[in-house]
Design an enzyme around this catalytic site. Structure first.
Site, PDB file in Angstrom:
ATOM      1  N   TRP A   1       0.810  -1.222   0.000  1.00  0.00           N
ATOM      2  CA  TRP A   1       0.000   0.000   0.000  1.00  0.00           C
ATOM      3  C   TRP A   1       0.846   1.276   0.000  1.00  0.00           C
ATOM      4  CZ3 TRP A   1      -4.317  -1.489   4.115  1.00  0.00           C
ATOM      5  CH2 TRP A   1      -5.200  -2.400   3.516  1.00  0.00           C
TER       6      TRP A   1
ATOM      7  N   GLU B   1      11.700   2.024  -4.297  1.00  0.00           N
ATOM      8  CA  GLU B   1      11.529   3.392  -3.785  1.00  0.00           C
ATOM      9  C   GLU B   1      12.475   3.651  -2.613  1.00  0.00           C
ATOM     10  OE1 GLU B   1       7.295   2.947  -3.528  1.00  0.00           O
ATOM     11  OE2 GLU B   1       7.256   2.919  -5.722  1.00  0.00           O
TER      12      GLU B   1
ATOM     13  N   SER C   1       3.074  -2.476 -12.221  1.00  0.00           N
ATOM     14  CA  SER C   1       1.861  -2.263 -13.021  1.00  0.00           C
ATOM     15  C   SER C   1       1.038  -3.540 -13.236  1.00  0.00           C
ATOM     16  CB  SER C   1       2.210  -1.602 -14.362  1.00  0.00           C
ATOM     17  OG  SER C   1       2.796  -0.329 -14.120  1.00  0.00           O
TER      18      SER C   1
ATOM     19  N   GLY D   1       1.150  -2.642  -6.294  1.00  0.00           N
ATOM     20  CA  GLY D   1       1.031  -1.326  -5.688  1.00  0.00           C
ATOM     21  C   GLY D   1      -0.347  -0.741  -5.960  1.00  0.00           C
ATOM     22  N   GLY D   2      -0.449   0.102  -6.983  1.00  0.00           N
ATOM     23  CA  GLY D   2      -1.685   0.852  -7.268  1.00  0.00           C
ATOM     24  C   GLY D   2      -2.955   0.006  -7.272  1.00  0.00           C
TER      25      GLY D   2
HETATM   26  P1  13P Z   1       2.550  -0.615  -9.060  1.00  0.00           P
HETATM   27  O1  13P Z   1       1.752  -1.876  -9.032  1.00  0.00           O
HETATM   28  O2  13P Z   1       1.755   0.599  -8.656  1.00  0.00           O
HETATM   29  O3  13P Z   1       3.281  -0.446 -10.365  1.00  0.00           O
HETATM   30  O4  13P Z   1       3.681  -0.758  -7.925  1.00  0.00           O
HETATM   31  C1  13P Z   1       4.477  -1.877  -7.916  1.00  0.00           C
HETATM   32  C2  13P Z   1       5.234  -1.894  -6.640  1.00  0.00           C
HETATM   33  O5  13P Z   1       6.146  -1.110  -6.452  1.00  0.00           O
HETATM   34  C3  13P Z   1       4.840  -2.855  -5.604  1.00  0.00           C
HETATM   35  O6  13P Z   1       5.794  -2.918  -4.607  1.00  0.00           O
END
Ligand code: 13P
Length: 248
Positions: free
Chosen positions: A9, A97, A212, A233-234
């Site tokens: 998250w 990140e 993604s 993530g998203g």
């Molecule tokens: P997204 O699914 O938003 O591209 O993020 C991937 C992620 O960094 C999961 O740790």
């Protein structure tokens, strides 16, 4: 091995929002169980306690980052005993990140891996190349360096507590998913490096893909060689979208 579907998250959701979504996911998983998959949520640290309390034996939970010390003067950081205290059993280490926005170097990531595993927590090591590294033909070199430096302090006894997530930096939050051939190549490289470290036991380490992932591409990605789960993530921020991936 069980496929792992993991939600990261990131810096999203208040505790009330986290609780709402957790309850919706848990209710769905109790009504229609998914027994062949581990469903895992990495909420922000402030919500780990309430997500863990609501997890109801159908979810596992973990923290997005850790500091390699028992306690002390490390303003803003979180120690393993606090993760246990908040009900978490996993730690995400080396997310791109953390590596790129917060400049975490390989040696700090190694310390985090070692400290996490020494404190009876499961550890998901994130690895992945930038677009510049990929374009320079450095995919194998980068993945090999990140995995070897992250895991070389571990013996085979740690294998059941280790997962690796391949997240190409250029595919995170960009809407650009790596293609099947790119995912198969990278996961194959990761498996090769794990075999150098852990011999036959390497095949027990789940390798997740992240970048993604959406309900529409999850099934295809999960069917690829050496893909043992997804880190999302998203698309993990909303219950119905996350559940669609859990059931993909
Ligand atoms: P997204 O699914 O938003 O591209 O993020 C991937 C992620 O960094 C999961 O740790």
């Amino acid at each position: 091995m069980k496929t792992i579907i993991a939600a990261n998250w990131k810096m999203n959701k208040t505790r009330a929002q986290a609780e709402d979504m957790t309850r919706e996911v848990v209710a769905s998983l109790k009504e229609q169980p998914v027994t062949d998959r581990t469903v895992l949520i990495f909420p922000p640290a402030t919500a780990l306690d309430c997500v863990s309390k609501d997890a109801g034996n159908v979810l596992e939970t973990g923290i997005q980052n850790i500091y390699p010390a028992e306690n002390g003067a490390f303003t803003g950081e979180i120690a393993p005993c606090m993760v246990h205290d908040a009900g978490g059993s996993w730690v995400l280490v080396g997310h791109s990140e953390r590596r790129h926005i917060f400049n975490e170097p390989d040696d700090l990531i190694t310390q985090k891996v070692n400290f996490t595993l020494a404190h009876d927590l499961k550890m998901m090591l994130c690895v992945g190349e930038t677009l510049e590294e990929r374009d320079a033909g450095q995919l194998r070199q980068v993945l090999s360096r990140q995995i070897t430096s992250g895991l070389s302090g571990q013996g085979n006894a740690a294998v059941p507590s280790i997962a690796v997530a391949y997240e190409p930096v250029w595919a995170i939050g960009t809407g650009r998913t790596a293609g099947p051939a790119e995912i198969v190549e990278a996961h194959g490289i990761i498996r090769d490096v794990l075999r150098i470290l852990f011999n036959k036991d390497a095949d027990e380490v789940p390798i997740l893909y992240g970048g993604s992932v959406k309900p529409g591409n999850a099934h295809e990605i999960l069917s690829l060689d050496n893909v043992n789960g997804l880190l999302i993530g998203g698309a993990s921020l909303e219950a119905q979208s996350f559940l669609a991936i859990v059931r993909a």
